[in-house]
Design a protein around this motif. Structure first.
Motif, mmCIF file in Angstrom:
data_model
loop_
_atom_site.group_PDB
_atom_site.id
_atom_site.type_symbol
_atom_site.label_atom_id
_atom_site.label_comp_id
_atom_site.label_asym_id
_atom_site.label_seq_id
_atom_site.Cartn_x
_atom_site.Cartn_y
_atom_site.Cartn_z
ATOM 1 N N TYR A 10 15.450 -0.609 0.331
ATOM 2 C CA TYR A 10 15.640 -2.057 0.507
ATOM 3 C C TYR A 10 16.274 -2.602 -0.747
ATOM 4 C CZ TYR A 10 12.484 -2.077 4.535
ATOM 5 O OH TYR A 10 11.906 -1.857 5.749
ATOM 6 N N LYS B 138 15.621 -0.344 -3.780
ATOM 7 C CA LYS B 138 14.269 0.142 -4.048
ATOM 8 C C LYS B 138 13.846 1.015 -2.870
ATOM 9 C CE LYS B 138 9.553 -1.465 -4.923
ATOM 10 N NZ LYS B 138 8.939 -0.605 -3.922
ATOM 11 N N ALA C 113 11.418 2.249 -0.329
ATOM 12 C CA ALA C 113 10.117 2.003 0.303
ATOM 13 C C ALA C 113 9.506 3.327 0.730
ATOM 14 C CB ALA C 113 10.291 1.094 1.516
ATOM 15 N N PRO D 277 -2.021 2.957 -1.890
ATOM 16 C CA PRO D 277 -2.154 1.551 -2.245
ATOM 17 C C PRO D 277 -1.171 0.663 -1.503
ATOM 18 C CG PRO D 277 -1.251 2.830 -4.089
ATOM 19 C CD PRO D 277 -1.577 3.802 -3.010
ATOM 20 N N SER D 278 -1.411 -0.637 -1.565
ATOM 21 C CA SER D 278 -0.522 -1.602 -0.922
ATOM 22 C C SER D 278 0.903 -1.418 -1.445
ATOM 23 C CB SER D 278 -1.022 -3.013 -1.231
ATOM 24 O OG SER D 278 -0.177 -3.948 -0.639
ATOM 25 N N GLY D 279 1.857 -1.395 -0.519
ATOM 26 C CA GLY D 279 3.255 -1.252 -0.911
ATOM 27 C C GLY D 279 3.703 0.188 -1.112
ATOM 28 N N SER D 280 2.834 1.165 -0.768
ATOM 29 C CA SER D 280 3.189 2.577 -1.025
ATOM 30 C C SER D 280 4.061 3.176 0.072
ATOM 31 C CB SER D 280 1.922 3.414 -1.213
ATOM 32 O OG SER D 280 1.101 3.333 -0.070
ATOM 33 N N GLY D 281 4.270 2.445 1.179
ATOM 34 C CA GLY D 281 5.179 2.930 2.211
ATOM 35 C C GLY D 281 4.524 3.366 3.509
ATOM 36 N N LYS D 282 3.233 3.070 3.659
ATOM 37 C CA LYS D 282 2.497 3.549 4.844
ATOM 38 C C LYS D 282 3.075 2.954 6.131
ATOM 39 C CE LYS D 282 -1.421 1.890 3.318
ATOM 40 N NZ LYS D 282 -0.920 1.203 2.102
ATOM 41 N N SER D 283 3.242 1.615 6.164
ATOM 42 C CA SER D 283 3.773 0.974 7.379
ATOM 43 C C SER D 283 5.213 1.408 7.625
ATOM 44 C CB SER D 283 3.724 -0.550 7.258
ATOM 45 O OG SER D 283 2.407 -0.957 7.048
ATOM 46 N N THR D 284 5.973 1.569 6.544
ATOM 47 C CA THR D 284 7.364 2.015 6.686
ATOM 48 C C THR D 284 7.404 3.381 7.368
ATOM 49 O OG1 THR D 284 7.945 0.803 4.682
ATOM 50 C CG2 THR D 284 9.491 2.499 5.409
ATOM 51 N N HIS E 116 -7.483 2.562 5.180
ATOM 52 C CA HIS E 116 -8.062 2.455 3.840
ATOM 53 C C HIS E 116 -9.504 2.942 3.857
ATOM 54 C CE1 HIS E 116 -4.752 -0.504 3.253
ATOM 55 N NE2 HIS E 116 -4.745 0.072 2.062
HETATM 56 N N1 LIG Z 1 11.918 -5.775 5.150
HETATM 57 C C1 LIG Z 1 11.731 -5.468 3.870
HETATM 58 N N2 LIG Z 1 12.560 -5.933 2.907
HETATM 59 C C2 LIG Z 1 12.389 -5.612 1.605
HETATM 60 N N3 LIG Z 1 11.394 -4.800 1.171
HETATM 61 C C3 LIG Z 1 10.529 -4.315 2.084
HETATM 62 C C4 LIG Z 1 10.652 -4.624 3.471
HETATM 63 N N4 LIG Z 1 9.640 -3.970 4.141
HETATM 64 C C5 LIG Z 1 8.933 -3.305 3.205
HETATM 65 N N5 LIG Z 1 9.463 -3.513 1.984
HETATM 66 C C6 LIG Z 1 8.967 -2.953 0.725
HETATM 67 O O1 LIG Z 1 8.764 -1.572 0.910
HETATM 68 C C7 LIG Z 1 7.582 -1.136 0.210
HETATM 69 C C8 LIG Z 1 6.658 -0.423 1.191
HETATM 70 O O2 LIG Z 1 6.169 -1.372 2.130
HETATM 71 P P1 LIG Z 1 5.115 -0.977 3.260
HETATM 72 O O3 LIG Z 1 4.905 -2.184 4.112
HETATM 73 O O4 LIG Z 1 5.544 0.263 3.925
HETATM 74 O O5 LIG Z 1 3.809 -0.666 2.377
HETATM 75 P P2 LIG Z 1 2.306 -0.391 2.865
HETATM 76 O O6 LIG Z 1 1.857 0.826 2.120
HETATM 77 O O7 LIG Z 1 2.233 -0.366 4.337
HETATM 78 O O8 LIG Z 1 1.551 -1.660 2.281
HETATM 79 P P3 LIG Z 1 0.215 -2.438 2.836
HETATM 80 O O9 LIG Z 1 -0.938 -1.489 2.638
HETATM 81 O O10 LIG Z 1 0.130 -3.621 1.922
HETATM 82 O O11 LIG Z 1 0.456 -2.811 4.270
HETATM 83 C C9 LIG Z 1 6.974 -2.371 -0.433
HETATM 84 O O12 LIG Z 1 7.372 -2.413 -1.787
HETATM 85 C C10 LIG Z 1 7.592 -3.512 0.353
HETATM 86 O O13 LIG Z 1 7.692 -4.659 -0.446
#
Ligand SMILES: Nc1ncnc2c1ncn2[C@@H]1O[C@H](COP(=O)(O)OP(=O)(O)OP(=O)(O)O)[C@@H](O)[C@H]1O
Length: 260
Positions: free
Chosen positions: A18, A26, A28, A47-54, A209
């Motif tokens: 992204y 960056k 993800a 942790p939050s933001g580590s890429g799990k949802s991605t 989690h």
């Molecule tokens: N549409 C987007 N545009 C820009 N950055 C994004 C976008 N979607 C995700 N990111 C970034 O990608 C990284 C991974 O996001 P992701 O949602 O996969 O994390 P996560 O581990 O699921 O977090 P959480 O536990 O908080 O849900 C984060 O730094 C997030 O800010």
């Protein structure tokens, strides 16, 4: 000669970048290789933001990688266009989203059988299948209600039933037990575990989690900054994996070590 089965989910050289808003790219998600075998349940922590949802969105064909190859159920998802991904999702994936995404104008039983209704299946076979799942989740009596007449935990169980309906190739679950008390958490985890396993055609990827939920998995992978930084194979504990052993000491100490 025995031939190894194809993995149900395979990621090779997968990157999802992204723009960070300052013109920099960056990552993800940045996974060199990940293979998940048919019938395997894998928990994803980090942790939050580590890429799990991605990761879930890429495997489920909601998002597309910037680079790399993603195969799911023998299909090259990373090369599909939007129309192909819509069909792929409908035919192969059961999603459990954190926000549930139930259809407010449909009853509980219709929400569970949504994939059959959308694909125009005639007859009422879908209804009896949906009712069986609702019964297993303690929601039979709520079948004709609408989602806004349910509690958060009840809605989450409807979302679980909908994801398991029709035995999809892959179940992708984002915090499937987040809104549940311990009794319903066990019911949901056992149902997911029963749907996924040896001899079953369903494979699962579950973001959580909760160490207790993760202990139901065959394997736990830990993400940090989009990369797989650790893995724990829980099948090594197989002989003990009943009842209280889900609190297995090794799972807890590993979680402590990964500072979640
Ligand atoms: N549409 C987007 N545009 C820009 N950055 C994004 C976008 N979607 C995700 N990111 C970034 O990608 C990284 C991974 O996001 P992701 O949602 O996969 O994390 P996560 O581990 O699921 O977090 P959480 O536990 O908080 O849900 C984060 O730094 C997030 O800010």
């Amino acid at each position: 000669m025995t031939v190894a089965p194809l993995p149900a989910i395979s990621l090779k050289g997968v990157r999802r970048h992204y723009d960070d808003g300052a013109g920099n790219e960056k990552a993800a998600l940045d996974i060199d290789e990940l293979e998940i075998q048919p019938g395997e349940l894998v928990a994803v922590i980090g942790p939050s933001g580590s890429g799990k949802s991605t990761l879930l969105q890429l495997v489920g064909g909601i998002d597309s990688p910037t680079a790399g190859c993603i195969d799911v159920a023998g299909l090259r998802v990373s090369e599909m266009d939007e129309k192909q991904k819509t069909i792929f999702r409908r035919e192969n994936i059961g999603f459990i989203f954190q926000a549930f995404h139930l259809v407010p104008s449909m009853t509980v039983v219709e929400n569970v059988g949504l994939s059959s209704i959308v694909s125009g299946q005639r007859g009422f076979r879908w209804r009896s299948d949906a009712l069986v799942l609702l019964d297993q989740l303690g929601l039979f009596e709520y079948a004709e209600r609408f989602p806004d007449q349910l509690s958060g935990g009840q809605r989450q169980r409807v979302a679980v039933a909908r994801a398991l309906f029709g035995a999809p190739s892959v179940v992708l679950a984002d915090e499937p037990t987040g809104s549940l008390d311990s009794g319903n958490r066990d019911i949901v985890l056992r149902l997911i575990r029963d749907a996924i396993g040896d001899g079953r055609r369903t494979t699962g990827l579950m973001v959580t989690h909760d160490p207790y939920a993760a202990s139901y998995a065959d394997r736990i992978i830990a993400l940090r900054d989009g990369k797989i930084v650790d893995q724990l194979d829980l099948t090594l504990n197989e002989p003990d994996r009943e009842g209280d052993s889900h609190h297995d000491e090794r799972v807890r100490s590993w979680f402590a070590a990964t500072s979640l």
